[in-house]
Design a protein around this motif. Structure first.
Motif, PDB file in Angstrom:
ATOM      1  N   ASN A   1       5.131  84.185 -18.599  1.00 60.33           N
ATOM      2  CA  ASN A   1       4.518  84.811 -17.432  1.00 60.33           C
ATOM      3  C   ASN A   1       4.748  84.008 -16.145  1.00 60.33           C
ATOM      4  N   LEU A   2       5.753  83.139 -16.173  1.00 57.57           N
ATOM      5  CA  LEU A   2       5.982  82.261 -15.018  1.00 57.57           C
ATOM      6  C   LEU A   2       6.939  82.894 -14.004  1.00 57.57           C
ATOM      7  N   SER A   3       6.734  82.531 -12.757  1.00 60.31           N
ATOM      8  CA  SER A   3       7.656  82.895 -11.681  1.00 60.31           C
ATOM      9  C   SER A   3       7.781  81.707 -10.732  1.00 60.31           C
ATOM     10  N   VAL A   4       8.781  81.778  -9.869  1.00 62.40           N
ATOM     11  CA  VAL A   4       9.048  80.708  -8.900  1.00 62.40           C
ATOM     12  C   VAL A   4       8.998  81.305  -7.496  1.00 62.40           C
ATOM     13  N   VAL A   5       8.392  80.582  -6.582  1.00 63.13           N
ATOM     14  CA  VAL A   5       8.357  80.972  -5.170  1.00 63.13           C
ATOM     15  C   VAL A   5       9.037  79.879  -4.351  1.00 63.13           C
ATOM     16  N   ALA A   6       9.938  80.287  -3.459  1.00 56.89           N
ATOM     17  CA  ALA A   6      10.589  79.352  -2.528  1.00 56.89           C
ATOM     18  C   ALA A   6      10.248  79.763  -1.108  1.00 56.89           C
ATOM     19  N   ILE A   7       9.784  78.805  -0.316  1.00 55.51           N
ATOM     20  CA  ILE A   7       9.364  79.062   1.069  1.00 55.51           C
ATOM     21  C   ILE A   7      10.108  78.083   1.974  1.00 55.51           C
ATOM     22  N   VAL A   8      10.734  78.602   3.029  1.00 61.48           N
ATOM     23  CA  VAL A   8      11.306  77.728   4.060  1.00 61.48           C
ATOM     24  C   VAL A   8      10.358  77.740   5.238  1.00 61.48           C
ATOM     25  N   VAL A   9       9.883  76.554   5.610  1.00 60.89           N
ATOM     26  CA  VAL A   9       8.890  76.442   6.679  1.00 60.89           C
ATOM     27  C   VAL A   9       9.427  75.605   7.821  1.00 60.89           C
ATOM     28  N   ASN A  10       8.859  75.838   8.975  1.00 60.75           N
ATOM     29  CA  ASN A  10       9.061  74.956  10.119  1.00 60.75           C
ATOM     30  C   ASN A  10       8.135  73.765   9.911  1.00 60.75           C
ATOM     31  N   SER A  11       8.700  72.647   9.519  1.00 59.00           N
ATOM     32  CA  SER A  11       7.869  71.517   9.082  1.00 59.00           C
ATOM     33  C   SER A  11       7.567  70.537  10.203  1.00 59.00           C
ATOM     34  N   SER A  12       7.635  70.981  11.453  1.00 57.14           N
ATOM     35  CA  SER A  12       7.350  70.090  12.572  1.00 57.14           C
ATOM     36  C   SER A  12       6.035  69.357  12.348  1.00 57.14           C
ATOM     37  N   GLY A  13       6.090  68.052  12.234  1.00 57.41           N
ATOM     38  CA  GLY A  13       4.899  67.256  12.000  1.00 57.41           C
ATOM     39  C   GLY A  13       4.588  67.049  10.539  1.00 57.41           C
ATOM     40  N   ASN A  14       5.236  67.846   9.658  1.00 57.25           N
ATOM     41  CA  ASN A  14       5.096  67.705   8.207  1.00 57.25           C
ATOM     42  C   ASN A  14       3.642  67.618   7.761  1.00 57.25           C
ATOM     43  N   GLY A  15       2.850  68.579   8.217  1.00 56.71           N
ATOM     44  CA  GLY A  15       1.476  68.678   7.742  1.00 56.71           C
ATOM     45  C   GLY A  15       0.457  67.965   8.591  1.00 56.71           C
ATOM     46  N   THR A  16       0.886  67.294   9.640  1.00 59.52           N
ATOM     47  CA  THR A  16      -0.075  66.611  10.500  1.00 59.52           C
ATOM     48  C   THR A  16      -0.700  67.623  11.458  1.00 59.52           C
ATOM     49  N   PRO A  17      -1.889  67.370  11.943  1.00 61.75           N
ATOM     50  CA  PRO A  17      -2.535  68.323  12.858  1.00 61.75           C
ATOM     51  C   PRO A  17      -1.651  68.625  14.058  1.00 61.75           C
TER      52      PRO A  17
END
Length: 450
Positions: A411-427
């Motif tokens: 029942n597994l699936s894979v999700v791939a997301i391309v994000v704009n990672s400016s700041g890499n998770g910082t506020p």
């Protein structure tokens, strides 16, 4: 100057008349004061000014004359330049020098206005410059040109803009219908501009745009079935939505998911659903299906394919990302999730009016798209900027074991997301999803080029 004693005679006569009338009537004192003739203030001085304080060679100024009482008397005054009468209140500076202006009205002489004109402060037009709004365009883009003089004046509307083959543009725009490099010049009167080059590139590749729905939920959350039902309605309308159910505070929560939850759901309210990571799905979600579907309209500038295989307990996942435009100046990152369907747990339910009914709890409720693991950093692993140029394909191969918290690998699936990672998770960083894709193991995908 007018004699001042006439004022007193007028006022004295009025007072006697007024006193006589008021004694024989019921009008209150002051009732007939509106009959008094107003006494105009005296004109004791005049002020000369011009329409511009900064003038250059060949400029024309207009002089203006006002009395101390605010009366405009320009048309009745005489104007003088260096003590010599001039015929009007306007003057053109045709040569260098110092110019002193005065005015006379009703025997009064104004202040002096002095202008010094030199060649250094001349804005005489000697050249024009042609510029375009961009240097590179895609086929079917429109190039817009501007013609500016050295005097700072925009001559675009009066100038002619010509292509190197002699074609004269209609207006100041050019429709880019052919790939190549094109040269333009502009002419205005006897002036010819610089040459301006534009590059017209092939139309960029476009891809199917998919939408990511991240549903922050829990079996304890009685209002969360509302979002689950909203997702069901979305899937009835489009195949281009990718749901992910991120559980918090129940048996399906994944250790280490806290930073993702606190970043994208800082208020801690549930249910909470984000579209493409950074846009809240409006409440009530089942009534706002259109908001989700709108994210799939138009084309995306990058496409994703996922080709996952499962051999025993080993997952082999190949992800390709093709770029339709140049992203080399951006900071992009790839996020890869593993999801599991058909997990059965009781679900608290405070909703009514949806297809689940009003039972609480919903016994043996089926939970789908459940987040089981992230094979990258939760905010994404950087994609090398050298790999994000137009038409390039970035390939990521992942080989790893099935996560230990998985109940049924079928029942597994894979999700791939391309994000704009400016700041890499910082506020303050973006972290918005540019595009997303999902695939079940054994599925073969292309890049969804349009």
């Amino acid at each position: 100057m007018k004699p001042t004693y006439s004022k007193y005679l007028t006022l004295s006569a009025f007072f006697l008349t007024y006193l006589f009338i008021s004694c024989g009537s019921n009008e209150p004192i002051g009732g007939s004061a509106g009959n008094v003739d107003e006494v105009n203030p005296e004109v004791t001085s005049i002020v000369l000014s011009s329409n511009s304080n900064t003038v250059n060679l060949n400029d024309t100024i207009t002089l203006n004359l006002v009395t101390n009482t605010g009366e405009q008397v320009t048309s009745s005054a005489e104007f003088y330049l260096d003590g010599v009468s001039i015929s009007s209140n306007s003057y053109n500076f045709s040569s260098e020098g110092t110019y002193v202006f005065t005015a006379i009205y009703d025997g009064l002489t104004s202040n002096e206005l002095t202008f010094t004109i030199t060649e250094n402060n001349s804005n005489e037009l000697t050249s024009i410059t042609l510029s375009s709004n961009l240097s590179s365009y895609y086929i079917n883009d429109v190039a817009t040109f501007t013609v500016t003089g050295n005097d700072g004046i925009d001559y675009t509307d009066e100038a002619s803009i010509t292509l190197a083959d002699g074609t004269i543009l209609t207006g100041n725009t050019y429709d880019t219908t052919t790939q190549g490099t094109f040269t333009f010049t502009a002419t205005y009167n006897s002036f010819v501009s610089n040459e301006t080059l534009i590059n017209v590139l092939p139309s960029p590749v476009s891809f199917q745009k998919n939408v990511l729905i991240e549903d922050y939920t829990g079996t304890w959350c009685g209002w969360c079935p509302r979002v689950t039902y909203g997702i069901k309605l979305v899937e009835e309308e489009t195949e281009n939505a990718v749901p992910v159910a991120i559980h918090v505070g129940d048996a399906m929560e994944v250790a280490g998911v806290g930073p993702l939850v606190s970043y994208f759901n800082p208020s801690g309210g549930y249910p909470f659903a984000n579209l493409n990571r950074t846009t809240s799905w409006n409440y009530p979600e089942p009534n706002n299906i259109g908001q989700v579907i709108n994210f799939t309209n138009g084309g995306a500038d990058l496409g994703i394919s996922i080709n996952p295989t499962l051999t025993g307990n080993t997952m082999d996942i190949q992800i390709e990302v093709k770029f339709g435009i140049d992203y080399s100046l951006a900071e992009l990152a790839l996020v890869v999730y593993v999801l599991e369907d058909d997990l059965i747990y009781d679900q608290s339910n405070y909703t009514s009016g949806y297809s689940y009914g009003s039972a609480d709890p919903l016994v043996n409720f089926e939970h789908d798209y459940v987040f089981r693991a992230s094979l990258t950093d939760l905010f994404g692993d950087p994609i090398p900027q050298s790999s994000t140029t137009a038409d390039n394909i970035f390939v990521q191969n992942i080989t790893t074991s099935v996560p230990s918290n998985v109940s049924d690998s079928d029942n597994l699936s894979v999700v791939a997301i391309v994000v704009n990672s400016s700041g890499n998770g910082t506020p303050g960083s973006s972290n918005s999803a540019i595009n997303v894709r999902s695939a079940y193991f054994g599925e073969t995908q292309d890049l969804q080029e349009l």
